[in-house]
Design a protein around this motif. Structure first.
Motif, mmCIF file in Angstrom:
data_model
loop_
_atom_site.group_PDB
_atom_site.id
_atom_site.type_symbol
_atom_site.label_atom_id
_atom_site.label_comp_id
_atom_site.label_asym_id
_atom_site.label_seq_id
_atom_site.Cartn_x
_atom_site.Cartn_y
_atom_site.Cartn_z
ATOM 1 N N GLN A 385 0.830 -1.198 0.000
ATOM 2 C CA GLN A 385 0.000 0.000 0.000
ATOM 3 C C GLN A 385 0.868 1.254 0.000
ATOM 4 O O GLN A 385 1.921 1.297 0.641
ATOM 5 C CB GLN A 385 -0.917 0.012 1.234
ATOM 6 N N THR A 390 -2.872 3.325 3.317
ATOM 7 C CA THR A 390 -2.845 2.823 4.695
ATOM 8 C C THR A 390 -3.608 3.767 5.622
ATOM 9 O O THR A 390 -4.315 3.324 6.531
ATOM 10 C CB THR A 390 -1.385 2.660 5.160
ATOM 11 N N ASP A 400 3.353 -2.309 4.931
ATOM 12 C CA ASP A 400 2.516 -1.121 4.737
ATOM 13 C C ASP A 400 2.727 -0.095 5.849
ATOM 14 O O ASP A 400 2.844 1.114 5.586
ATOM 15 C CB ASP A 400 1.039 -1.518 4.702
#
Length: 524
Positions: A385, A390, A400
């Motif tokens: 991500q 996130t 992430d």
């Protein structure tokens, strides 16, 4: 003498080489001067036209050919005006090419002849059989055009007796229709290897290939000014020069790394899809420019995809310019600025960011289908991500959360680093304390490396306490003394530049200033 030996050796080697069957059509014009063997005939001029079929090639450039020929010449004698003489023949020949430009060849032919005669001069029409042969010295001016000199002998029979014989010398001009009109390339691909294209590394591919292609020069000549270009039409405005070679010898192989200047439109690629690509090779053969094109089957993955063949790659996802991360970090900074002392501001800002993330509801969520522990050090495709995602999703797995926290710190101008240990990744930030004064950090939970004093943070403990986050990160660093790595993002970014996604500015409801201050004080 050396040249003669070389020609004999080349011809001998050719006979024992497996042929490459071909189908090329060429035309020859051969004006000649005919030296008659008969005392009662004068020397005359003639011209032969030949249509050649090149049927097989040996050693890559020696040719076996069949030829269909027609000749018109004259018969002349004292007191007799010129009479037109025609003959047609079928034959075969062999050409030995010993340099790019020069060759020798020999051919034999047999056929029929006729002339109509002339009643006024007392000559009756006649016809018969002919046979003979020629030897040539040729020079290739262009791949499709050659000129040369030849000498030969021709016998003409009539009713089982010799009617006439002569020697001929002349000039040969040959044009290869197959090479001239179609101009096909004789390069061939012997090996090609491509990898998936990761949009997040689009700038990385400027200097690093996403595959290789190996070519072999099957042209009958050396190649010069060889230029290999790569083109992905959907993600490039024009082909990119991936490699150049001044000269490639006949029969030699050459390999090009597939490098390309991809544009940022590839970042709109959300899911994997095929990418139409091709490699274009431009080169010169005897001064003539030729082009060879090889299609490639490739896949452009989604912009969140990456593999962990190199841990530094995750740095491309971490950016202090991510709009949502920058907004979050600066709002936290504004909220606590008046509470920050000058002694260890970086550590205090770290505590403030921890408290704000906790209040916002950031959680550690294991992704069973895309876990760092399953993909690290492999070519398996992972899903990472970007910081804004996130924040938007209120959580992520260890990679992430590491990317998000690094981006938040970088937004405040605080240097960060990845820490990798077996099966896990977390982060560290620059304490701002010099190595000489590291002992001023009383708890001793720091790492001295690269001229900085780093504070490790176990970011998966985002809903616990700042102290536990620091303590666990330092404990994991000590536990894996021989299998750990601290990778400053400033170094990783030299290879994998950070990417800012245009749509990273999303609407989020950040904690109020009072909540941030409250969590900051608790974190301290």
């Amino acid at each position: 003498m050396k040249i003669i030996k070389k020609l004999i050796l080349s011809a001998a080697v050719s006979l024992f080489c497996l042929p490459a069957f071909s189908f090329e059509i060429a035309f020859r014009a051969m004006p000649s001067y005919n030296l008659s063997w008969e005392e009662n005939y004068d020397n005359t001029f003639g011209i032969t036209g030949a249509l050649d079929l090149i049927a097989a090639t040996f050693r890559g450039r020696d040719n076996l050919y069949f030829t269909l020929q027609g000749n018109i010449s004259t018969i002349s004698a004292s007191g007799i005006e010129d009479l037109h003489f025609f003959d047609g023949a079928f034959g075969a020949g062999y050409e030995v090419r010993f340099t790019d430009r020069f060759s020798v060849s020999a051919e034999g032919h047999a056929g029929v002849w006729t002339f109509s005669g002339d009643d006024q001069q007392g000559f009756d029409a006649a016809s018969g059989y002919s046979f003979g042969g020629r030897a040539f010295v040729n020079c290739y001016v262009l791949p499709e055009f050659s000129a040369g000199l030849f000498a030969g002998v021709k016998y003409f029979s009539n009713s089982d007796s010799r009617f006439m014989a002569n020697n001929e010398i002349g000039v040969s001009l040959k044009y290869n229709f197959s090479r001239g009109l179609f101009g096909y390339s004789e390069l061939a691909v012997t090996e090609k290897e491509t990898t998936n294209i990761f949009p997040v590394f689009f700038s990385y591919y400027n200097e690093h290939g996403f595959g290789t292609v190996t070519f072999v020069n099957n042209e009958p000549t050396d190649l010069t000014d060889v230029e290999v270009q790569v083109y992905l039409e959907e993600f490039m405005t024009k082909p990119n020069v991936a490699a150049r070679f001044d000269r490639v010898a006949r029969g030699q192989s050459f390999t090009a790394d597939l490098k390309a200047f991809l544009d940022e439109t590839i970042l709109t690629n959300l899911t994997p899809k095929p990418a139409a690509a091709k490699v274009i090779v431009e080169y010169k053969s005897l001064g003539r420019t030729k082009v060879y094109t090889e299609p490639l089957e490739m896949n452009a993955l989604g912009r969140n995809n990456m593999n962990w063949a190199d841990d530094r790659r995750a740095a491309a996802f971490a950016s202090g310019k991510d709009a949502s991360a920058a907004l979050f970090a600066r709002q936290v900074q504004a909220a606590v600025r008046s509470e920050i002392s000058s002694k260890t501001p970086n550590i205090q800002y770290a505590a403030a960011l921890f408290g704000a993330l906790k209040a916002y509801g950031i959680n550690y969520v294991v992704d069973p289908s895309s876990a760092f522990t399953d993909n690290i050090g492999s070519d398996s495709v992972d899903f990472l991500q970007f910081p804004y995602q996130t924040i938007l999703y209120h959580g992520g797995d260890c990679d992430d959360l590491t990317i998000l926290n690094c981006s938040l710190f970088e937004s405040l101008g605080i240097d960060t680093a990845f820490i990798t240990v077996p099966g896990h990744i977390f982060m560290a930030f620059d304490s701002g304390v010099s190595p000489a004064n590291a002992s001023s950090i009383a708890d001793g939970m720091y790492i001295v490396q690269d001229g900085k004093v780093w504070i490790p943070l176990e970011i998966t403990l985002c809903q616990d306490t700042f102290f536990l986050e620091r303590q666990t990160g330092f404990r994991e660093w000590k536990k894996y003394a021989k299998e750990r790595a601290l990778i400053p993002l400033s170094e990783a970014w030299k290879e994998y530049q950070p990417i800012s996604i245009p749509d990273s500015e999303v609407k989020i409801e950040l904690p109020s200033r009072s909540v941030i201050l409250k969590e900051f004080k608790k974190a301290q």
